[in-house]
Design a protein around this motif. Structure first.
Motif, short mmCIF file in Angstrom:
data_model
loop_
_atom_site.label_atom_id
_atom_site.label_comp_id
_atom_site.label_asym_id
_atom_site.label_seq_id
_atom_site.Cartn_x
_atom_site.Cartn_y
_atom_site.Cartn_z
N PHE A 55 -14.56 50.25 32.07
CA PHE A 55 -14.36 51.44 32.90
C PHE A 55 -13.12 51.29 33.78
N GLY A 56 -12.84 50.05 34.25
CA GLY A 56 -11.70 49.83 35.12
C GLY A 56 -10.37 49.86 34.41
N THR A 57 -10.36 49.47 33.14
CA THR A 57 -9.08 49.36 32.41
C THR A 57 -8.91 50.43 31.34
N GLY A 58 -9.97 51.13 30.98
CA GLY A 58 -9.90 52.11 29.90
C GLY A 58 -9.27 53.42 30.33
N GLY A 59 -8.91 54.22 29.31
CA GLY A 59 -8.37 55.54 29.57
C GLY A 59 -9.46 56.53 29.93
N LEU A 60 -9.06 57.75 30.22
CA LEU A 60 -10.00 58.79 30.63
C LEU A 60 -11.09 59.04 29.60
N PRO A 61 -10.77 59.14 28.29
CA PRO A 61 -11.85 59.36 27.31
C PRO A 61 -12.90 58.25 27.33
N GLN A 62 -12.46 57.00 27.42
CA GLN A 62 -13.43 55.90 27.45
C GLN A 62 -14.24 55.93 28.74
N GLN A 63 -13.61 56.23 29.85
CA GLN A 63 -14.34 56.31 31.11
C GLN A 63 -15.38 57.42 31.07
N ALA A 64 -15.00 58.56 30.48
CA ALA A 64 -15.95 59.67 30.36
C ALA A 64 -17.13 59.27 29.49
N ALA A 65 -16.85 58.58 28.38
CA ALA A 65 -17.93 58.15 27.49
C ALA A 65 -18.87 57.18 28.20
N ILE A 66 -18.32 56.29 29.01
CA ILE A 66 -19.14 55.33 29.73
C ILE A 66 -20.02 56.04 30.76
N VAL A 67 -19.44 56.99 31.47
CA VAL A 67 -20.23 57.74 32.47
C VAL A 67 -21.37 58.50 31.80
N ILE A 68 -21.06 59.16 30.68
CA ILE A 68 -22.10 59.90 29.95
C ILE A 68 -23.18 58.95 29.45
N ALA A 69 -22.76 57.81 28.91
CA ALA A 69 -23.72 56.85 28.37
C ALA A 69 -24.62 56.29 29.46
N VAL A 70 -24.04 55.87 30.56
CA VAL A 70 -24.82 55.28 31.65
C VAL A 70 -25.77 56.31 32.25
N ALA A 71 -25.28 57.54 32.44
CA ALA A 71 -26.14 58.59 32.99
C ALA A 71 -27.27 58.92 32.02
N GLY A 72 -26.95 58.98 30.72
CA GLY A 72 -27.98 59.27 29.73
C GLY A 72 -29.03 58.19 29.65
N ILE A 73 -28.59 56.93 29.70
CA ILE A 73 -29.53 55.82 29.67
C ILE A 73 -30.45 55.86 30.88
N ALA A 74 -29.89 56.05 32.05
CA ALA A 74 -30.70 56.06 33.27
C ALA A 74 -31.68 57.23 33.27
N GLY A 75 -31.19 58.42 32.91
CA GLY A 75 -32.04 59.61 32.95
C GLY A 75 -33.18 59.57 31.96
N PHE A 76 -32.89 59.21 30.73
CA PHE A 76 -33.94 59.21 29.72
C PHE A 76 -34.86 57.99 29.84
N ALA A 77 -34.36 56.89 30.40
CA ALA A 77 -35.24 55.76 30.67
C ALA A 77 -36.27 56.14 31.74
N PHE A 78 -35.81 56.86 32.76
CA PHE A 78 -36.75 57.33 33.80
C PHE A 78 -37.81 58.24 33.18
N LEU A 79 -37.38 59.16 32.33
CA LEU A 79 -38.32 60.08 31.70
C LEU A 79 -39.26 59.32 30.77
N ASN A 80 -38.73 58.33 30.06
CA ASN A 80 -39.55 57.51 29.17
C ASN A 80 -40.68 56.82 29.93
N ILE A 81 -40.34 56.19 31.04
CA ILE A 81 -41.34 55.47 31.83
C ILE A 81 -42.32 56.43 32.49
N LYS A 82 -41.81 57.54 33.00
CA LYS A 82 -42.67 58.54 33.64
C LYS A 82 -43.71 59.07 32.65
N LEU A 83 -43.27 59.42 31.45
CA LEU A 83 -44.19 59.96 30.45
C LEU A 83 -45.14 58.88 29.92
#
Length: 404
Positions: A55-83
């Motif tokens: 994230f610190g050295t990558g370009g904007l597309p890679q940074q965006a992909a990392i943000v989407i991935a991390v947010a998706g992992i956190a959000g759906f992991a929360f939903l997984n555990i809740k359900l």
């Protein structure tokens, strides 16, 4: 008129564990972004430090992909555990009812395997959470592998006890299994559960550097995977015969595609085992082997996807359970094939085509094929949102009764 409010999910069945399973599967689809787009020298999977560096050295597309991935992992992991927690609480209540007694004396007893299936997925999702969000995890990971294998072993015991109760009943007492009601792939759920446990058990084989840990992981995951494959083969043959005679049960039609996730998890299990055999025991696996394996799996998956979608369309399943007033907890089974296809496409592209030199990583062909995996992923996100709204939103009591 009775205008009290209720949720379709209040008419609970064990198949609601598939809602937790689907959320956990989506965690894996977002981890694929990090797995194949973030450099991770020194270990087979990316960890917190790799993600931060990229994230610190990558370009904007890679940074965006990392943000989407991390947010998706956190959000759906929360939903997984809740359900998962919600379903475990409902299962505890369900065991005290007459409906439970009827269920364990019918073909539907195998629905209870959805519980260990969801548990195994949550353990897998939990490991991903650790890799992504816990700094320094890799320095202590060798201590975690035995705990992970113990967790999967305990889940396997739960699954085998339930399978044993079912098979012991139907094989010892003639006439208790309704063959005419076996006209779907619903009886493959035990094989799916064992496959999910097997793929989790195989993780230390590809990640550990200790021969004993790798060896135990290999032996146990091979045994679980073989049993899962054997069970799936027998159950599918028996069920297909019934479907040819009686047609596919409309409400259970999504199970026609359960072969797709079973093959994905067994395929990942095999790739993990081959990696462990190569790095720890000097086994001679090659890039061509992975290309052949992933291509063969995709071919079979596409057959069952097309077959399942054809039957769903002809039976107007979407009109009955996704658009109008009918509700079926089994609709959550539709998420698993799309998630599994997305994950397998990522492996086929990166571990098959790229590693074999057939396409260039991050080239035009690469992104064209990867777009298919991402499209399947986001289609399943949309389906999960739709199903959660339908099943967990409160409705007037005079609305349609959920399908049993």
């Amino acid at each position: 008129m009775n205008t009290s409010r209720h949720r379709p999910a209040d008419a609970w069945s064990p198949l609601y564990f598939l809602a937790s399973l689907g959320s956990g599967g989506l965690v894996v689809t977002f981890f694929m972004y990090l797995m194949f787009w973030v450099p991770h020298p020194g270990q087979p999977v990316p960890v917190f430090e790799d993600i931060r560096a990229a994230f610190g050295t990558g370009g904007l597309p890679q940074q965006a992909a990392i943000v989407i991935a991390v947010a998706g992992i956190a959000g759906f992991a929360f939903l997984n555990i809740k359900l998962l927690i919600w379903n475990l609480a409902r299962l505890s209540e369900f065991r005290k009812t007459d409906a439970f007694a009827r269920l364990v004396n019918s073909n539907g007893e195998t629905q209870l395997l959805a519980m260990p299936l969801a548990l195994a997925m949550s353990v897998n999702a939990g490991f991903i959470l650790g890799l992504v969000f816990v700094p320094g995890l890799w320095s202590v990971v060798e201590y975690l592998f035995p705990l992970a294998m113990l967790a999967f072993a305990l889940i396997a015991i739960v699954a085998f006890r339930r399978i044993g109760a079912f098979l012991g009943r139907v094989l010892s007492d003639g006439g208790v299994f309704d063959v005419t009601a076996n006209n779907s792939f619903a009886q493959l759920l035990p094989a799916f559960a064992l496959s999910m446990i097997a793929v989790g058990m195989s993780a230390p084989a590809s990640l550990s550097t200790l021969p004993l840990t790798v060896g135990i992981s290999l032996v146990l995951s091979i045994m679980l995977g073989v049993i899962a494959g054997l069970y799936a083969s027998v159950a599918a043959i028996v069920a297909f015969n019934s479907m040819l005679h009686h047609g596919t049960a409309r409400e259970s039609a999504p199970t026609l595609m359960v072969v797709v996730p079973i093959l994905t998890v067994l395929g990942i299990m095999t790739m993990r085992q081959e990696h462990g055999l190569h790095t720890t025991f000097g086994g001679q696996g090659g890039m061509a082997d992975t290309l052949l394996l992933t291509t063969a799996i995709l071919a079979v998956q596409l057959v069952f996807l097309v077959l399942g979608l054809l039957v769903l369309q002809r039976q107007k399943y979407a009109d009955a359970y996704l658009r109008r007033d009918g509700y079926s907890a089994g609709s959550y089974a539709l998420i698993c094939p799309g998630v599994a296809l997305s994950v397998m496409l990522h492996f086929w592209i990166n571990k098959g085509l790229v590693d074999a030199g057939l396409i260039a990583k991050f080239g035009g062909a690469y992104w064209s094929l990867t777009a298919l995996a991402i499209a399947s992923q986001f289609a399943m996100i949309g389906l999960l949102v739709l199903l959660n709204r339908r099943h967990f939103a409160r409705r007037a009591a005079d609305a349609a009764v959920p399908a049993e």
